[in-house]
Motif scaffolding. Sequence first.
Motif, PDB file in Angstrom:
ATOM      1  N   ILE A 170     -52.296 -14.712  20.964  1.00 33.10           N
ATOM      2  CA  ILE A 170     -53.194 -15.115  22.057  1.00 33.10           C
ATOM      3  C   ILE A 170     -54.256 -16.064  21.504  1.00 33.10           C
ATOM      4  N   ALA A 171     -54.454 -17.169  22.202  1.00 32.22           N
ATOM      5  CA  ALA A 171     -55.524 -18.111  21.854  1.00 32.22           C
ATOM      6  C   ALA A 171     -56.106 -18.653  23.153  1.00 32.22           C
ATOM      7  N   ARG A 172     -57.302 -19.204  23.079  1.00 32.32           N
ATOM      8  CA  ARG A 172     -57.915 -19.769  24.274  1.00 32.32           C
ATOM      9  C   ARG A 172     -58.661 -21.047  23.924  1.00 32.32           C
ATOM     10  N   THR A 173     -58.876 -21.864  24.947  1.00 30.48           N
ATOM     11  CA  THR A 173     -59.478 -23.177  24.752  1.00 30.48           C
ATOM     12  C   THR A 173     -60.098 -23.642  26.062  1.00 30.48           C
ATOM     13  N   LYS A 174     -60.926 -24.640  25.973  1.00 29.51           N
ATOM     14  CA  LYS A 174     -61.464 -25.303  27.165  1.00 29.51           C
ATOM     15  C   LYS A 174     -60.861 -26.690  27.352  1.00 29.51           C
ATOM     16  N   ASP A 175     -60.407 -27.294  26.237  1.00 27.68           N
ATOM     17  CA  ASP A 175     -59.992 -28.692  26.287  1.00 27.68           C
ATOM     18  C   ASP A 175     -58.605 -28.945  25.703  1.00 27.68           C
ATOM     19  N   ASP A 183     -57.114 -11.631  18.933  1.00 23.98           N
ATOM     20  CA  ASP A 183     -56.179 -10.653  18.382  1.00 23.98           C
ATOM     21  C   ASP A 183     -54.837 -10.732  19.095  1.00 23.98           C
ATOM     22  N   ASP A 184     -53.758 -10.450  18.359  1.00 18.65           N
ATOM     23  CA  ASP A 184     -52.462 -10.314  19.007  1.00 18.65           C
ATOM     24  C   ASP A 184     -52.498  -9.136  19.980  1.00 18.65           C
ATOM     25  N   LEU A 185     -51.670  -9.219  21.006  1.00 13.04           N
ATOM     26  CA  LEU A 185     -51.585  -8.139  21.984  1.00 13.04           C
ATOM     27  C   LEU A 185     -51.106  -6.859  21.318  1.00 13.04           C
ATOM     28  N   LYS A 186     -51.784  -5.768  21.635  1.00 13.54           N
ATOM     29  CA  LYS A 186     -51.363  -4.449  21.170  1.00 13.54           C
ATOM     30  C   LYS A 186     -50.715  -3.696  22.327  1.00 13.54           C
ATOM     31  N   SER A 187     -49.570  -3.074  22.050  1.00 16.95           N
ATOM     32  CA  SER A 187     -48.886  -2.277  23.057  1.00 16.95           C
ATOM     33  C   SER A 187     -48.061  -1.209  22.341  1.00 16.95           C
ATOM     34  N   ASN A 188     -47.429  -0.357  23.132  1.00 14.84           N
ATOM     35  CA  ASN A 188     -46.600   0.696  22.555  1.00 14.84           C
ATOM     36  C   ASN A 188     -45.207   0.210  22.190  1.00 14.84           C
ATOM     37  N   ALA A 189     -44.875  -1.016  22.578  1.00 16.64           N
ATOM     38  CA  ALA A 189     -43.558  -1.561  22.288  1.00 16.64           C
ATOM     39  C   ALA A 189     -43.450  -1.969  20.825  1.00 16.64           C
ATOM     40  N   SER A 190     -42.255  -1.845  20.270  1.00 18.33           N
ATOM     41  CA  SER A 190     -42.037  -2.239  18.884  1.00 18.33           C
ATOM     42  C   SER A 190     -42.280  -3.731  18.689  1.00 18.33           C
ATOM     43  N   LEU A 197     -49.930 -14.545  30.888  1.00 17.62           N
ATOM     44  CA  LEU A 197     -51.146 -14.061  31.536  1.00 17.62           C
ATOM     45  C   LEU A 197     -51.153 -14.467  33.005  1.00 17.62           C
ATOM     46  N   HIS A 198     -51.386 -13.492  33.882  1.00 18.63           N
ATOM     47  CA  HIS A 198     -51.543 -13.765  35.313  1.00 18.63           C
ATOM     48  C   HIS A 198     -52.822 -14.584  35.509  1.00 18.63           C
ATOM     49  N   PRO A 199     -52.838 -15.563  36.422  1.00 14.88           N
ATOM     50  CA  PRO A 199     -53.992 -16.480  36.510  1.00 14.88           C
ATOM     51  C   PRO A 199     -55.244 -15.898  37.153  1.00 14.88           C
ATOM     52  N   GLU A 200     -55.153 -14.732  37.776  1.00 10.21           N
ATOM     53  CA  GLU A 200     -56.316 -14.143  38.434  1.00 10.21           C
ATOM     54  C   GLU A 200     -56.534 -12.711  37.942  1.00 10.21           C
ATOM     55  N   PHE A 201     -57.767 -12.243  38.093  1.00  7.26           N
ATOM     56  CA  PHE A 201     -58.027 -10.830  37.848  1.00  7.26           C
ATOM     57  C   PHE A 201     -57.298  -9.997  38.894  1.00  7.26           C
ATOM     58  N   VAL A 202     -56.835  -8.845  38.503  1.00 13.79           N
ATOM     59  CA  VAL A 202     -56.218  -7.894  39.427  1.00 13.79           C
ATOM     60  C   VAL A 202     -57.023  -6.603  39.344  1.00 13.79           C
ATOM     61  N   ASN A 203     -57.731  -6.314  40.415  1.00 15.95           N
ATOM     62  CA  ASN A 203     -58.622  -5.145  40.428  1.00 15.95           C
ATOM     63  C   ASN A 203     -59.599  -5.184  39.256  1.00 15.95           C
ATOM     64  N   GLY A 204     -60.105  -6.386  38.972  1.00 14.56           N
ATOM     65  CA  GLY A 204     -61.115  -6.552  37.940  1.00 14.56           C
ATOM     66  C   GLY A 204     -60.592  -6.566  36.521  1.00 14.56           C
ATOM     67  N   ARG A 205     -59.265  -6.557  36.344  1.00 16.91           N
ATOM     68  CA  ARG A 205     -58.699  -6.507  34.996  1.00 16.91           C
ATOM     69  C   ARG A 205     -57.746  -7.691  34.783  1.00 16.91           C
ATOM     70  N   TYR A 206     -57.508  -7.991  33.516  1.00 12.91           N
ATOM     71  CA  TYR A 206     -56.507  -8.992  33.171  1.00 12.91           C
ATOM     72  C   TYR A 206     -55.123  -8.359  33.295  1.00 12.91           C
ATOM     73  N   MET A 207     -54.181  -9.135  33.840  1.00 14.90           N
ATOM     74  CA  MET A 207     -52.804  -8.662  33.967  1.00 14.90           C
ATOM     75  C   MET A 207     -51.897  -9.551  33.139  1.00 14.90           C
ATOM     76  N   GLU A 233     -60.129 -10.620  24.219  1.00 14.55           N
ATOM     77  CA  GLU A 233     -60.490 -10.729  22.805  1.00 14.55           C
ATOM     78  C   GLU A 233     -59.733  -9.708  21.962  1.00 14.55           C
ATOM     79  N   HIS A 234     -59.535  -8.514  22.524  1.00 14.53           N
ATOM     80  CA  HIS A 234     -58.806  -7.443  21.844  1.00 14.53           C
ATOM     81  C   HIS A 234     -57.850  -6.821  22.855  1.00 14.53           C
ATOM     82  N   ALA A 235     -56.926  -7.615  23.345  1.00 11.54           N
ATOM     83  CA  ALA A 235     -56.049  -7.180  24.434  1.00 11.54           C
ATOM     84  C   ALA A 235     -55.177  -6.003  24.001  1.00 11.54           C
TER      85      ALA A 235
END
Length: 399
Positions: A170-175, A183-190, A197-207, A233-235
């Motif tokens: 994951i990285a982000r930029t303005k230009d 940080d790389d995404l953390k999940s339970n998957a191997s 990334l979904h372009p809008e918040f969903v119930n106030g959270r990133y999807m 930042e720490h998804a």
Amino acid sequence: MKREEFDIRVEQMFDDHAKLIARRNRKKQGGNGIYDRYIFPAITRDHTPVFWRYDLNYKTNPHFMTRLGINTTFNAGAIKLNGKYLMAVRTEGFDVKSFFAMAESPNGIDHWRFWNHPIIMPVTDDPEMNVYDIRLTNHEDGWIYGLFCAERKDLSLPSDSSAALASCGIARTKDLKNWERLDDLKSNASQQRNCVLHPEFVNGRYMIYTRPQSGFIETGDSGISAGFCDNMEHASIMEELPLDARQYHTVKEVKNGQGPAPLKCEYGWIHLAHGVRRTAAGLRYTLYLFLTSLEEPWKVIKRPSGHFLEPLDEERVGDVSNVVFSNGWIADEDGTVFVYYASSDTRIHVATTTMEKLVDYIINTPEDAGRTQLCALQRDNMIKKNLKILSEKYPYIRF
């Protein structure tokens, strides 16, 4: 090679490159009514700047040899920014390492020109061996996010030189020039690949759309999933909701994955995904569409039958044959949609359509009837209706 010959060769290379960039692309005749293909690929390895590939110093390259060759240009994220159509191209060298490089066009179709410098993506404390297939999302929080596959050697299998681990970088930029690595995404998957990334918040959270995998090649049984996190930042996603599962004897029976971020329409979110099935000639990748709910974008509400776009003609030939793959599209203000797809892991093409056509296709194309008998009946019902129309309104047409 004499110095004079060297200088002539340099000038000729730049002249040929300029002609390629200036070449006008045109729609192919015919088509299927859903989208238009174009005569030439949008971007090939020859579109990369000459000074990326050749040492232009006569003293250190007197024979004008390729020093750092470009093998392929494919699987590009896409975005429109400041009036420019932009692709973040997966650019692979002869060394089989990929890097991201921005190419821009004034019209989204042709005149694609790479920026002078590639993206030097920052790394985490555990630098990856390779990065690829970036998805760009202009999120409502004000950042442009790039989610990509970060590949590292699987150290648990030291004797297997091809054993790898895939994670979501994951990285982000303005230009699109200055990037902040998160940080790389953390999940339970191997392993994770094809995260978007979904372009809008969903119930106030990133999807985030995910594709949890049990191994680098094996995808497990989940297909496309979705999960939520509180910050980028720490998804971290601890629960992944199944969204679009693999299915026997369909275009997605072996594996599937989300393409670019979905497009919003009045009926829901339009998704572009790739599906893979096994054939006698090997794996075949095609693209397909589906629609999810506006309020609950993790729930599919429409599934048009079969594939949306398949590899045709010369598109079937390349480093990995019989493949189309997309991780970038742009919806313009006038309703035009530019679909950027790679063919056979070698080059990038563009197909154009409209939001109106995509909505029509998704809403009115029948869903897969399931068994072969039911699919034949579904087609026969349309044939009967068409024959009635032909006899009543077009009696002069012979068939």
